[in-house]
Write a protein that holds these residues in place. Structure first.
Motif, short mmCIF file in Angstrom:
data_model
loop_
_atom_site.label_atom_id
_atom_site.label_comp_id
_atom_site.label_asym_id
_atom_site.label_seq_id
_atom_site.Cartn_x
_atom_site.Cartn_y
_atom_site.Cartn_z
N UNK A 1 21.94 45.97 43.74
CA UNK A 1 22.69 44.89 43.28
C UNK A 1 23.63 45.52 42.51
N UNK A 2 24.99 45.34 42.69
CA UNK A 2 26.07 45.80 42.15
C UNK A 2 26.56 44.75 41.18
N UNK A 3 26.84 45.37 39.99
CA UNK A 3 27.51 44.67 38.84
C UNK A 3 27.02 44.98 37.23
N UNK A 4 27.47 44.15 36.64
CA UNK A 4 28.28 42.77 36.73
C UNK A 4 29.60 43.13 36.60
N UNK A 5 30.39 41.96 37.11
CA UNK A 5 31.84 41.81 37.08
C UNK A 5 32.03 40.72 36.48
N UNK A 6 33.41 40.56 35.68
CA UNK A 6 34.00 39.49 35.06
C UNK A 6 34.13 38.14 35.87
N UNK A 7 34.68 38.51 36.93
CA UNK A 7 35.22 37.47 37.83
C UNK A 7 34.72 37.86 39.37
N UNK A 8 34.85 36.55 40.04
CA UNK A 8 34.52 36.75 41.53
C UNK A 8 35.56 37.56 42.21
N UNK A 9 36.69 37.49 41.78
CA UNK A 9 37.67 38.23 42.40
C UNK A 9 37.57 39.82 42.18
N UNK A 10 37.00 40.15 40.97
CA UNK A 10 36.82 41.52 40.55
C UNK A 10 35.52 42.12 41.39
N UNK A 11 34.64 41.04 41.67
CA UNK A 11 33.56 41.45 42.42
C UNK A 11 34.07 41.60 44.02
N UNK A 12 34.70 40.79 44.40
CA UNK A 12 34.92 40.98 45.79
C UNK A 12 35.88 42.15 46.28
N UNK A 13 36.82 42.49 44.95
CA UNK A 13 37.58 43.79 45.30
C UNK A 13 36.35 44.90 44.99
N UNK A 14 35.58 44.91 44.46
CA UNK A 14 34.49 45.97 44.29
C UNK A 14 33.63 46.05 45.70
N UNK A 15 33.54 45.05 46.32
CA UNK A 15 32.85 45.11 47.45
C UNK A 15 33.54 45.98 48.47
N UNK A 16 34.89 45.84 48.60
CA UNK A 16 35.81 46.40 49.45
C UNK A 16 35.83 47.92 49.19
#
Length: 86
Positions: free
Chosen positions: A36-51
């Motif tokens: 489980x990767x994170x935490x990220x501040x926003x959904x957008x940041x998390x989506x970019x981190x997935x890439x």
């Protein structure tokens, strides 16, 4: 979806689901490796981190395969050299 990833021993049915989750206003994503990767501040940041995570995993796999091939070549050369010395 019926398919087979490179590491799967046989084809199987894989169901798509969101890998993103939000907990207390922080975003995380789950990986196929079970982390489980994170935490990220926003959904957008998390989506970019997935890439970026996928790109890193692909590069790591490529480097590992290249290193394994290099080691195999070195071992073959040493074996040939050893046989020639006998």
């Amino acid at each position: 979806m019926l398919g087979q990833r490179n590491l799967d021993p046989q084809p199987g049915t894989h169901y798509r689901s969101s890998r993103l989750s939000a907990v207390n206003g922080q975003y995380f994503f789950a990986t196929r490796e079970g982390t489980l990767e994170g935490p990220f501040i926003s959904r957008h940041d998390a989506e970019q981190s997935i890439t970026r995570y996928i790109e890193r995993m692909a590069m790591a796999d490529k480097l590992l395969r290249h290193s394994s091939e290099h080691i195999d070549n070195l071992q073959r050369r040493e074996a040939i050299k050893h046989n020639q010395e006998l």
